[in-house]
Design an enzyme around this catalytic site. Structure first.
Site, short mmCIF file in Angstrom:
data_model
loop_
_atom_site.label_atom_id
_atom_site.label_comp_id
_atom_site.label_asym_id
_atom_site.label_seq_id
_atom_site.Cartn_x
_atom_site.Cartn_y
_atom_site.Cartn_z
N LYS A 30 34.39 46.78 42.68
CA LYS A 30 35.42 46.56 41.55
C LYS A 30 34.86 45.28 40.74
O LYS A 30 34.19 44.18 41.40
CB LYS A 30 36.72 45.99 42.37
N LYS B 271 34.00 42.44 45.01
CA LYS B 271 34.60 41.95 44.09
C LYS B 271 34.35 41.09 43.14
O LYS B 271 33.88 39.90 43.92
CB LYS B 271 36.08 41.72 44.49
C1 PBG Z 1 43.82 40.20 42.60
C2 PBG Z 1 43.59 41.49 42.00
C3 PBG Z 1 42.99 41.67 40.83
C4 PBG Z 1 43.28 43.01 40.54
C5 PBG Z 1 43.74 43.77 41.72
N1 PBG Z 1 44.13 42.70 42.41
C6 PBG Z 1 42.14 40.92 40.10
C7 PBG Z 1 42.75 39.62 39.65
O1 PBG Z 1 43.70 39.62 39.14
O2 PBG Z 1 41.86 38.80 39.83
C8 PBG Z 1 42.53 43.80 39.18
C9 PBG Z 1 42.95 45.29 39.13
C10 PBG Z 1 42.74 45.54 37.74
O3 PBG Z 1 42.32 44.87 36.60
O4 PBG Z 1 42.96 46.84 37.38
N2 PBG Z 1 44.14 40.34 43.88
#
Ligand code: PBG
Length: 337
Positions: free
Chosen positions: A260, A206
């Protein structure tokens, strides 16, 4: 003219790539990758209340749903053959605090939704995100102390939250916090609480990406976040570091991996699949979705075709599936509805 074509035959040695492209039927015969409904995981945003379908301004076409409406959405997704949902709660400010303690409430929004969906729509998988950001008053994924996100305490709390999610009926736990050691500790906590059958989809790689902006609006952390997440998410510049991070998740017991964001990170999808052979899922995140939507709404691109092309690209890059806000649209299109 005939001179030109013989010159072409001479340089190509009579190998003409266009023969296989000449008609729809030849193109279908040689098509290497396909998108099917089985490739789709649909992320859903939850809000408290009932009868609520609340549009998210930063994500045209995506709504926050109360649990009862999420059950209806799950039913439609299951009827279309979508294998799984991924749920994300928008938690009221009154329930957020410095340590994200509401993540440990057995009946919090995410667990309520899991119970309700499992009871009404048993034939769809539920993947729950476990991280503290929906529950913290500062929007970080971990416990913030003296300006630092503390790793080990956060992992301990996340593991407890994961067990509560499994108790509620979650099929797969997806830790999105990027703390060190979380996969191993969650695996142990699940096993010790009798949840050996609950899987872990690691947000293995991520990245500290700007593509998450619309999501933060969706779960209501947009204005809250102090600073950035660079001390725990991976630098977008670092592919090899990402693979080392993923290797730890594999060793600690991840069943599936996620990359991601998605489209700007196809090299990582490919390398992960080659290196580990585990199922790899790309998360086509909120910013990727909203860019396509916005350009489509302005008539700058053909949205349905661009959407399908991006999904094909994920498959070509070795992904076994995609978390995408387009999932329902794609499933409907594939079903001719
Ligand atoms: C954080 C989380 C994020 C997303 C899902 N869980 C990122 C964040 O806010 O840092 C992003 C998903 C998206 O952008 O569609 N636990």
């Amino acid at each position: 003219m005939s001179d030109t074509s013989s010159l072409v035959d001479r340089v190509t040695g009579h190998r003409r790539m266009r023969r296989n492209r000449k008609a729809d039927w030849t193109r279908r015969m040689v098509q290497e990758t396909r998108v099917t409904v089985d490739d789709l995981i649909w992320p859903l945003f939850l809000v408290p209340g009932s009868g609520i379908v609340e549009p998210i301004a930063a994500m045209p076409g995506v709504n926050r749903l109360s649990v009862d409406m999420a059950v209806e959405a799950a039913r439609e997704a299951a009827d279309l053959g979508i294998p799984a949902l991924a749920t994300f709660p928008n938690v009221p400010m009154a329930l957020r605090d410095e340590t994200g303690s509401h993540s440990l409430a057995a009946d919090n929004l995410i667990n309520q939704a899991t119970r309700a969906i499992k009871a009404a729509v048993p034939n769809i998988g539920i993947i729950t995100d476990v991280a503290l950001d929906p529950f913290t008053s500062h929007g970080h994924d971990g416990i913030l102390r003296d300006g630092e996100i503390v790793n080990d305490e956060t992992v301990a709390q996340i593991a407890r939250a994961a067990v509560l999610q499994a108790d509620a009926g979650a099929d797969i736990i997806a830790p999105s916090d990027m703390m060190d050691g979380r996969i191993g500790v969650i695996r142990q906590a699940l096993d010790e609480s009798g949840h050996q059958g609950v899987g872990i989809m690691a947000y293995a790689t991520k990245f500290a990406s700007a593509f998450y902006g619309p999501y933060r609006e969706a779960i209501g952390t947009g204005g809250l976040l102090k600073g950035d997440k660079k001390t725990y998410y991976i630098d977008p510049a670092n592919g090899t570091e990402a693979l080392r991070d993923a290797a730890l998740d594999v060793e600690e017991g991840a069943d599936m991996m996620m990359v991601k964001p998605g489209l700007p990170y196809l090299d990582i999808c490919w390398r992960m699949k080659q290196e580990f052979g585990l199922p790899v899922f790309a998360y086509q995140v909120s910013g990727e979705y909203s860019m396509i939507k916005a350009a489509g709404e302005r008539g700058l691109i053909d949205e349905p075709r661009v959407m399908l092309e991006t999904l094909l690209a994920f498959k070509r890059a070795g992904c076994d599936g995609v978390l995408t806000y387009f999932a329902l649209d794609v499933a409907r299109a594939l079903a001719g509805r």
